[in-house]
Design a protein around this motif. Structure first.
Motif, PDB file in Angstrom:
ATOM      1  N   HIS A 130      20.892  25.754 -17.607  1.00 13.29           N
ATOM      2  CA  HIS A 130      20.460  24.582 -18.379  1.00 13.29           C
ATOM      3  C   HIS A 130      20.390  23.288 -17.580  1.00 13.29           C
ATOM      4  O   HIS A 130      19.585  22.416 -17.892  1.00 13.29           O
ATOM      5  N   HIS A 161      25.073  18.600 -12.697  1.00 17.65           N
ATOM      6  CA  HIS A 161      26.278  18.607 -13.554  1.00 17.65           C
ATOM      7  C   HIS A 161      26.668  20.046 -13.895  1.00 17.65           C
ATOM      8  O   HIS A 161      27.839  20.359 -14.058  1.00 17.65           O
ATOM      9  N   ASP A 194      22.240  17.987 -21.584  1.00 20.50           N
ATOM     10  CA  ASP A 194      22.133  19.385 -22.042  1.00 20.50           C
ATOM     11  C   ASP A 194      20.882  19.619 -22.896  1.00 20.50           C
ATOM     12  O   ASP A 194      20.876  20.517 -23.739  1.00 20.50           O
TER      13      ASP A 194
HETATM   14 FE   FE2 Z   1      25.972  21.104 -19.449  1.00 23.71          FE
END
Ligand code: FE2
Ligand code: FE2
Length: 245
Positions: free
Chosen positions: A115, A138, A104
C-alpha cells in the motif's frame, strides 16, 4: 454449498438484476479462487457489458476531486483523519499533515498489498515530491523501530503477523534506503503519527482538512482521472472499478 459458492450464488442473483453484465478483475478474487482456472462467464442474456458508471456505486462528479474520492469511493477513513489530526496536534509541518491524511489511501480505496508504494504512485503527480516519498517509505519504516525519535515496533503488528515475522528483503532494502535519505524524518513522522489503535469516540470530519488539501494537493482542473497524469488511469479505475475494459 461452500461459503464461497453461496457468496457467488448471491452475487449472481444480484448481477441478474443489473441491466449490464459485470465481470470481476482477476485481482479481486485471486486467492479466493485459483486465477488460472477460467472465470465462469455470467449468462449475459443478450445484455451488454458494463463500460460506464457502476449503477451500484454512488455517482461521482464529472470532474472529481480528491475529497470526492474520500466521500464516494474510499472505505471508512477514521484512521487517516485521526492520524492527520494527531500530526496537527504534534505541530508537524502542514505538508506532513497532508502526508498523514493520505498515507494509506491505497488501503482505503485501491489495493492493500504494498500500500505504501501504491499510495505514493497515486499521489506523485499532485503533491510535493517529499510527501509522496514519505508515503512510499512509511510502509517499510513501520517495521523498524526508531526509539530515539519515539517510534516503537507496533504491538499490533506482533499480534497481526506474529513474533517471528521478518520483513521481506525488498522491505529491508527500502528501509535502508530511507534511513540514509534526507527526507527520512518526513517518512518517520508518518509512522509516529500513524495511529494503530484509533479511538472510536473521536470524530474527525474530512472538511477539517479542506484547506490543507487545497494548499498542498494540486487538484487537476479536468478532475482526477481525466488529466493524463502518469497515475490518471489508477484514479479512473477507482472511479469505475468494474468496467469491462
Ligand atoms: Fe500504512
Ligand atoms: Fe496507517
Amino acid at each position: 454449498m461452500t461459503t464461497l459458492q453461496r457468496a457467488e450464488a448471491a452475487e449472481h442473483a444480484l448481477s441478474q438484476e443489473l441491466d449490464q453484465v459485470v465481470v470481476k478483475s482477476v485481482i479481486y478474487t485471486s486467492g479466493e479462487r485459483d486465477p488460472r482456472v477460467a472465470m465462469p462467464r455470467p449468462a449475459d442474456q443478450g445484455k451488454r457489458y458494463l463500460m460506464a458508471d457502476d449503477p451500484r456505486l454512488p455517482k461521482m462528479p464529472a470532474k472529481p476531486t480528491l475529497l470526492d474520492f474520500f466521500r464516494y469511493r474510499f472505505g471508512p477513513s477514521a484512521h487517516l483523519l485521526q492520524s492527520a489530526r494527531l500530526a496537527q496536534k504534534n505541530g508537524v509541518d502542514e505538508k506532513i499533515v497532508l502526508a498523514c491524511l493520505l498515507h494509506d489511501i491505497a488501503i482505503a480505496g485501491f489495493i492493500r498489498s504494498d500500500h505504501g508504494y501504491w499510495s505514493a504512485q497515486l499521489l506523485e503527480s499532485y503533491v510535493d515530491p517529499e510527501v509522496s516519498w514519505a508515503i512510499r517509505y512509511h510502509q517499510a519504516l513501520r517495521f523498524f523501530p526508531d526509539e530515539a525519535n519515539g517510534y516503537r515496533y507496533p504491538e499490533l503488528y506482533t499480534k497481526l503477523f506474529g513474533e517471528d515475522y521478518v520483513p521481506e528483503p525488498y522491505i529491508q532494502e527500502s528501509y535502508r534506503h530511507a534511513r540514509d535519505h534526507k527526507w527520512y524524518m518526513s517518512s518517520r513522522l508518518i509512522t509516529i503519527n500513524d495511529l494503530y489503535a484509533f479511538d472510536p469516540s473521536v470524530q474527525v470530519e474530512l472538511e477539517e482538512f479542506t484547506d490543507v488539501v487545497g494548499r498542498h494537493f494540486k487538484q487537476p482542473a479536468e478532475g482526477l482521472g481525466f488529466d493524463q497524469s502518469p497515475s490518471a488511469h489508477m484514479w479512473r479505475t477507482i472511479n469505475w472499478p468494474t468496467r469491462y475494459l
